[in-house]
Design a protein around this motif. Sequence first.
Motif, PDB file in Angstrom:
ATOM      1  N   ASP A 123       1.267  -1.009  -0.337  1.00  0.00           N
ATOM      2  CA  ASP A 123       0.132   0.062  -0.315  1.00  0.00           C
ATOM      3  C   ASP A 123       1.079   1.636   0.160  1.00  0.00           C
ATOM      4  O   ASP A 123       1.784   1.255   1.483  1.00  0.00           O
ATOM      5  CB  ASP A 123      -0.865   0.086   0.956  1.00  0.00           C
ATOM      6  CG  ASP A 123      -1.546   1.093   1.845  1.00  0.00           C
ATOM      7  OD1 ASP A 123      -1.653   2.320   0.757  1.00  0.00           O
ATOM      8  OD2 ASP A 123      -2.839   1.209   2.155  1.00  0.00           O
ATOM      9  N   ALA A 124       1.004   1.762  -0.866  1.00  0.00           N
ATOM     10  CA  ALA A 124       1.761   3.051  -1.394  1.00  0.00           C
ATOM     11  C   ALA A 124       1.110   3.941  -0.454  1.00  0.00           C
ATOM     12  O   ALA A 124       2.262   5.061   0.192  1.00  0.00           O
ATOM     13  CB  ALA A 124       2.121   3.508  -2.748  1.00  0.00           C
ATOM     14  N   SER A 125      -0.359   4.498   0.093  1.00  0.00           N
ATOM     15  CA  SER A 125      -0.367   5.405   0.927  1.00  0.00           C
ATOM     16  C   SER A 125       0.502   5.899   1.844  1.00  0.00           C
ATOM     17  O   SER A 125      -0.239   5.796   3.205  1.00  0.00           O
ATOM     18  CB  SER A 125      -2.201   5.604   0.725  1.00  0.00           C
ATOM     19  OG  SER A 125      -2.641   4.459   1.777  1.00  0.00           O
ATOM     20  N   ILE A 159     -12.139   9.256  -6.468  1.00  0.00           N
ATOM     21  CA  ILE A 159     -10.411   8.813  -6.711  1.00  0.00           C
ATOM     22  C   ILE A 159      -9.855   8.826  -7.547  1.00  0.00           C
ATOM     23  O   ILE A 159      -9.239   9.450  -8.449  1.00  0.00           O
ATOM     24  CB  ILE A 159     -10.623   8.149  -5.967  1.00  0.00           C
ATOM     25  CG1 ILE A 159     -11.514   7.614  -4.286  1.00  0.00           C
ATOM     26  CG2 ILE A 159      -9.289   6.753  -5.730  1.00  0.00           C
ATOM     27  CD1 ILE A 159     -11.147   6.456  -3.159  1.00  0.00           C
ATOM     28  N   THR A 160     -10.546   8.086  -8.940  1.00  0.00           N
ATOM     29  CA  THR A 160     -10.126   7.921  -9.972  1.00  0.00           C
ATOM     30  C   THR A 160     -10.014   9.348 -10.380  1.00  0.00           C
ATOM     31  O   THR A 160      -9.141   9.330 -11.039  1.00  0.00           O
ATOM     32  CB  THR A 160     -10.819   6.798 -10.809  1.00  0.00           C
ATOM     33  OG1 THR A 160     -10.224   6.556 -11.923  1.00  0.00           O
ATOM     34  CG2 THR A 160     -12.051   7.238 -11.336  1.00  0.00           C
ATOM     35  N   ASP A 161     -11.269  10.572 -10.511  1.00  0.00           N
ATOM     36  CA  ASP A 161     -11.134  11.479 -11.229  1.00  0.00           C
ATOM     37  C   ASP A 161      -9.860  12.189 -10.796  1.00  0.00           C
ATOM     38  O   ASP A 161      -9.363  12.805 -10.844  1.00  0.00           O
ATOM     39  CB  ASP A 161     -12.768  12.171 -10.750  1.00  0.00           C
ATOM     40  CG  ASP A 161     -12.791  13.801 -11.394  1.00  0.00           C
ATOM     41  OD1 ASP A 161     -12.546  13.512 -12.736  1.00  0.00           O
ATOM     42  OD2 ASP A 161     -13.111  14.700 -10.742  1.00  0.00           O
ATOM     43  N   GLN A 162      -9.788  12.281  -9.580  1.00  0.00           N
ATOM     44  CA  GLN A 162      -8.484  12.992  -9.113  1.00  0.00           C
ATOM     45  C   GLN A 162      -7.223  12.351  -9.256  1.00  0.00           C
ATOM     46  O   GLN A 162      -6.531  13.258  -9.759  1.00  0.00           O
ATOM     47  CB  GLN A 162      -8.539  12.792  -6.881  1.00  0.00           C
ATOM     48  CG  GLN A 162      -7.310  12.968  -6.500  1.00  0.00           C
ATOM     49  CD  GLN A 162      -7.791  13.325  -5.254  1.00  0.00           C
ATOM     50  OE1 GLN A 162      -8.506  13.198  -4.719  1.00  0.00           O
ATOM     51  NE2 GLN A 162      -6.420  14.475  -4.111  1.00  0.00           N
ATOM     52  N   ASN A 174      -5.138   8.091  -0.653  1.00  0.00           N
ATOM     53  CA  ASN A 174      -5.358   6.703  -0.953  1.00  0.00           C
ATOM     54  C   ASN A 174      -4.556   5.625  -1.497  1.00  0.00           C
ATOM     55  O   ASN A 174      -3.742   6.795  -2.345  1.00  0.00           O
ATOM     56  CB  ASN A 174      -6.504   7.179  -1.285  1.00  0.00           C
ATOM     57  CG  ASN A 174      -6.785   7.809  -2.811  1.00  0.00           C
ATOM     58  OD1 ASN A 174      -6.405   6.675  -3.517  1.00  0.00           O
ATOM     59  ND2 ASN A 174      -8.142   8.508  -2.389  1.00  0.00           N
ATOM     60  N   LEU A 175      -5.185   4.232  -1.319  1.00  0.00           N
ATOM     61  CA  LEU A 175      -3.953   3.331  -2.086  1.00  0.00           C
ATOM     62  C   LEU A 175      -4.331   3.441  -3.592  1.00  0.00           C
ATOM     63  O   LEU A 175      -3.021   3.414  -4.004  1.00  0.00           O
ATOM     64  CB  LEU A 175      -5.393   2.180  -1.536  1.00  0.00           C
ATOM     65  CG  LEU A 175      -4.094   1.086  -1.697  1.00  0.00           C
ATOM     66  CD1 LEU A 175      -4.378  -0.190  -0.456  1.00  0.00           C
ATOM     67  CD2 LEU A 175      -4.147  -0.144  -2.960  1.00  0.00           C
ATOM     68  N   HIS A 176      -5.425   4.067  -4.508  1.00  0.00           N
ATOM     69  CA  HIS A 176      -4.952   3.938  -5.369  1.00  0.00           C
ATOM     70  C   HIS A 176      -4.158   5.225  -6.268  1.00  0.00           C
ATOM     71  O   HIS A 176      -3.480   5.046  -6.675  1.00  0.00           O
ATOM     72  CB  HIS A 176      -6.547   4.410  -6.336  1.00  0.00           C
ATOM     73  CG  HIS A 176      -6.673   4.311  -7.920  1.00  0.00           C
ATOM     74  ND1 HIS A 176      -5.835   3.031  -8.527  1.00  0.00           N
ATOM     75  CD2 HIS A 176      -6.824   5.278  -8.778  1.00  0.00           C
ATOM     76  CE1 HIS A 176      -5.953   3.798  -9.819  1.00  0.00           C
ATOM     77  NE2 HIS A 176      -6.692   4.940  -9.762  1.00  0.00           N
ATOM     78  N   GLY A 177      -4.391   6.831  -5.581  1.00  0.00           N
ATOM     79  CA  GLY A 177      -3.387   7.894  -6.368  1.00  0.00           C
ATOM     80  C   GLY A 177      -2.446   7.595  -5.689  1.00  0.00           C
ATOM     81  O   GLY A 177      -1.546   7.739  -6.414  1.00  0.00           O
ATOM     82  N   GLN A 178      -1.718   6.685  -4.171  1.00  0.00           N
ATOM     83  CA  GLN A 178      -0.172   7.274  -4.277  1.00  0.00           C
ATOM     84  C   GLN A 178       0.437   5.810  -5.222  1.00  0.00           C
ATOM     85  O   GLN A 178       1.035   5.443  -5.490  1.00  0.00           O
ATOM     86  CB  GLN A 178       0.260   6.718  -2.666  1.00  0.00           C
ATOM     87  CG  GLN A 178      -0.319   7.796  -2.077  1.00  0.00           C
ATOM     88  CD  GLN A 178       0.146   9.254  -2.844  1.00  0.00           C
ATOM     89  OE1 GLN A 178       1.118   9.413  -2.258  1.00  0.00           O
ATOM     90  NE2 GLN A 178      -0.945  10.003  -3.073  1.00  0.00           N
ATOM     91  N   ALA A 179      -0.358   4.780  -5.919  1.00  0.00           N
ATOM     92  CA  ALA A 179       0.228   3.556  -6.733  1.00  0.00           C
ATOM     93  C   ALA A 179      -0.452   5.062  -7.637  1.00  0.00           C
ATOM     94  O   ALA A 179       1.184   4.062  -8.899  1.00  0.00           O
ATOM     95  CB  ALA A 179      -1.317   2.370  -6.646  1.00  0.00           C
ATOM     96  N   TRP A 224      -7.305  -2.326  -9.909  1.00  0.00           N
ATOM     97  CA  TRP A 224      -7.652  -1.241  -9.032  1.00  0.00           C
ATOM     98  C   TRP A 224      -8.041  -1.640  -7.559  1.00  0.00           C
ATOM     99  O   TRP A 224      -7.351  -3.075  -8.041  1.00  0.00           O
ATOM    100  CB  TRP A 224      -8.802  -1.207  -9.888  1.00  0.00           C
ATOM    101  CG  TRP A 224     -10.333   0.064  -9.025  1.00  0.00           C
ATOM    102  CD1 TRP A 224     -10.866  -0.573  -7.891  1.00  0.00           C
ATOM    103  CD2 TRP A 224     -10.080   1.355  -8.808  1.00  0.00           C
ATOM    104  NE1 TRP A 224     -10.608   0.198  -6.762  1.00  0.00           N
ATOM    105  CE2 TRP A 224     -10.825   1.864  -7.252  1.00  0.00           C
ATOM    106  CE3 TRP A 224      -9.633   2.014  -8.789  1.00  0.00           C
ATOM    107  CZ2 TRP A 224     -10.887   3.000  -6.822  1.00  0.00           C
ATOM    108  CZ3 TRP A 224      -9.833   4.222  -8.418  1.00  0.00           C
ATOM    109  CH2 TRP A 224     -10.479   3.917  -7.801  1.00  0.00           C
ATOM    110  N   GLN A 225      -7.752  -1.500  -7.003  1.00  0.00           N
ATOM    111  CA  GLN A 225      -7.511  -2.198  -5.939  1.00  0.00           C
ATOM    112  C   GLN A 225      -9.030  -3.101  -5.011  1.00  0.00           C
ATOM    113  O   GLN A 225     -10.225  -2.644  -5.654  1.00  0.00           O
ATOM    114  CB  GLN A 225      -7.409  -1.392  -4.363  1.00  0.00           C
ATOM    115  CG  GLN A 225      -8.166   0.103  -3.770  1.00  0.00           C
ATOM    116  CD  GLN A 225      -7.886   0.268  -4.843  1.00  0.00           C
ATOM    117  OE1 GLN A 225      -6.862   0.586  -5.737  1.00  0.00           O
ATOM    118  NE2 GLN A 225      -8.404   1.396  -4.780  1.00  0.00           N
ATOM    119  N   ASN A 226      -8.349  -4.631  -4.213  1.00  0.00           N
ATOM    120  CA  ASN A 226     -10.091  -4.679  -4.152  1.00  0.00           C
ATOM    121  C   ASN A 226     -11.024  -4.443  -2.686  1.00  0.00           C
ATOM    122  O   ASN A 226     -10.972  -5.106  -1.769  1.00  0.00           O
ATOM    123  CB  ASN A 226     -10.020  -6.871  -3.612  1.00  0.00           C
ATOM    124  CG  ASN A 226      -8.837  -6.355  -2.394  1.00  0.00           C
ATOM    125  OD1 ASN A 226      -8.736  -6.123  -2.143  1.00  0.00           O
ATOM    126  ND2 ASN A 226      -9.224  -7.173  -1.448  1.00  0.00           N
TER     127      ASN A 226
END
Length: 366
Positions: A150-152, A287-290, A234-239, A258-260
Motif C-alpha cells: 500500500d503506497a499510501s 478517486i479515479t477522477d482525482q 489513498n491507496l489508488h492515488g499513491q499507486a 484497481w484494489q479490492n
Amino acid sequence: LLFMWGGPAQQDTWDLKPQAPVEYRGEFKPIRTKVPGIEICEHLPRLAQRTDKLAIIRSMTHEDVNHTTATHELLTGRSISRPGASLHEDWPHYGAILQKLGWGKGPLPSYVSMMPKVKENPAPRFVEESHGQGAGWLGPHYQPMRIDEDASSQDYKVADLILRAVVPTARLERRKQLLQSIDDQRRQLEKEASVSAMSSYYQQAFSMLTRPEVAAAFDLSKEPVSLREKYGMNLHGQAVLQARRLVEAGVPLVTVFWQNDGLTNVSVYWDTHNRNFIDLKTRLCPITDQAFSALLDDLESRGLLDETLVIWTGEMGRTPRVGQSVPGGAGAGRDGRDHWAKVFTTVLAGGGIRGGIVHGASDRHA
C-alpha cells in the motif's frame, strides 16, 4: 495503464444516455466539459476540465463476460486460448513482449504490475487470478515485478531495496558469487526454464540492491506533500504516483490495477452488481477522477505527457438496464448492473494521441 478491474459502467461514467428511459440511464447526470459537445458523468468533474487531452473510445467490444478471462482480451489483444487454460498458457502481456525485446534501461524491470492489497478487506482477490497479466507461454524470465504494498501507508516500502549497513557491498558480492556457484551446479542437474529464470531474478535483485536510483524510484517521500495530496492520499492515488515515478525512472510500462475495495463480494473493485450508484458516487469516481487528473497534469508539467501513453480501461462494461442479468454474468440487484462485454469505454491520453475527441458510439441504451 490504469486498469479498473471489475468493469466500469459505461453509461454511468463516460457514455451517459440522458434521453434513455430511467431504467437505462440511471441516476447520474451528464456535465459539459472543456470540449464543446463532449459530456461525461457529473462525478468526474476534474476530468471534465481535461477532456481536451482525452480520446474517449465508446465502441470497445468483445464476447467474454468472465472477469478473469476478459482481462486477457485487454492485456494481450487476444482471446484466451481455451476454456480452463492455465495462466502459463496465456498469450504474453504486452509488458512481457517489451521485456523480451530488451526495452527499458538500468536495473529496473521492463514492466511493473501494481496490485495493492486492502489489508482489512476480506473480499477475494480475483485480480490475482486474471489471465493475461503475466508472461504466459513466453516463460518465467519475462514475468513482471509485482507490487502488493500500500503506497499510501506510512511504512510503505517495496521489498528490501536498500542494502543494510551490516552487509557491505564486498560481502554482497561474495554472496552473489556463492549463489552463482550453487546455481551452476544445480543447472547441470535440472535443465528447467524455471531454474534459469530464478538465476535471472537473482541477478536483477543484486543489481537493484547495489544501485541507489532503484531505492529512490520507490521513495515517495521525495515527492512534495502538496503533489501527493493532488493524487489523493489513498491507496489508488499513491499507486498512480508511484507509477509515474517508475516511468520517469525508465520503466517502459506500469500497470496499476484497481484494489479490492468495496463492502460486499458483489460490489468490489468496479464490479457493481449492487450499490452501483452509491459506490460510483462515493468509492470509485471521485478517486479515479482525482488520480487520473493529477497524473495528466503532473506528466504535462514534467514534459512527459507527449511521450507517455496513459490508458484508462476496464475489462468490460455493465448491462444497459439497471437490475438486468445476463447469461454467464453474476446477476444484478435492483440497484446494480451485471457484466456486459458487448460495449464499453476506454480512454487514452498522451503519447501522441489526439485529445478532445470521442471515437465510436454505442446505441441509445449504451
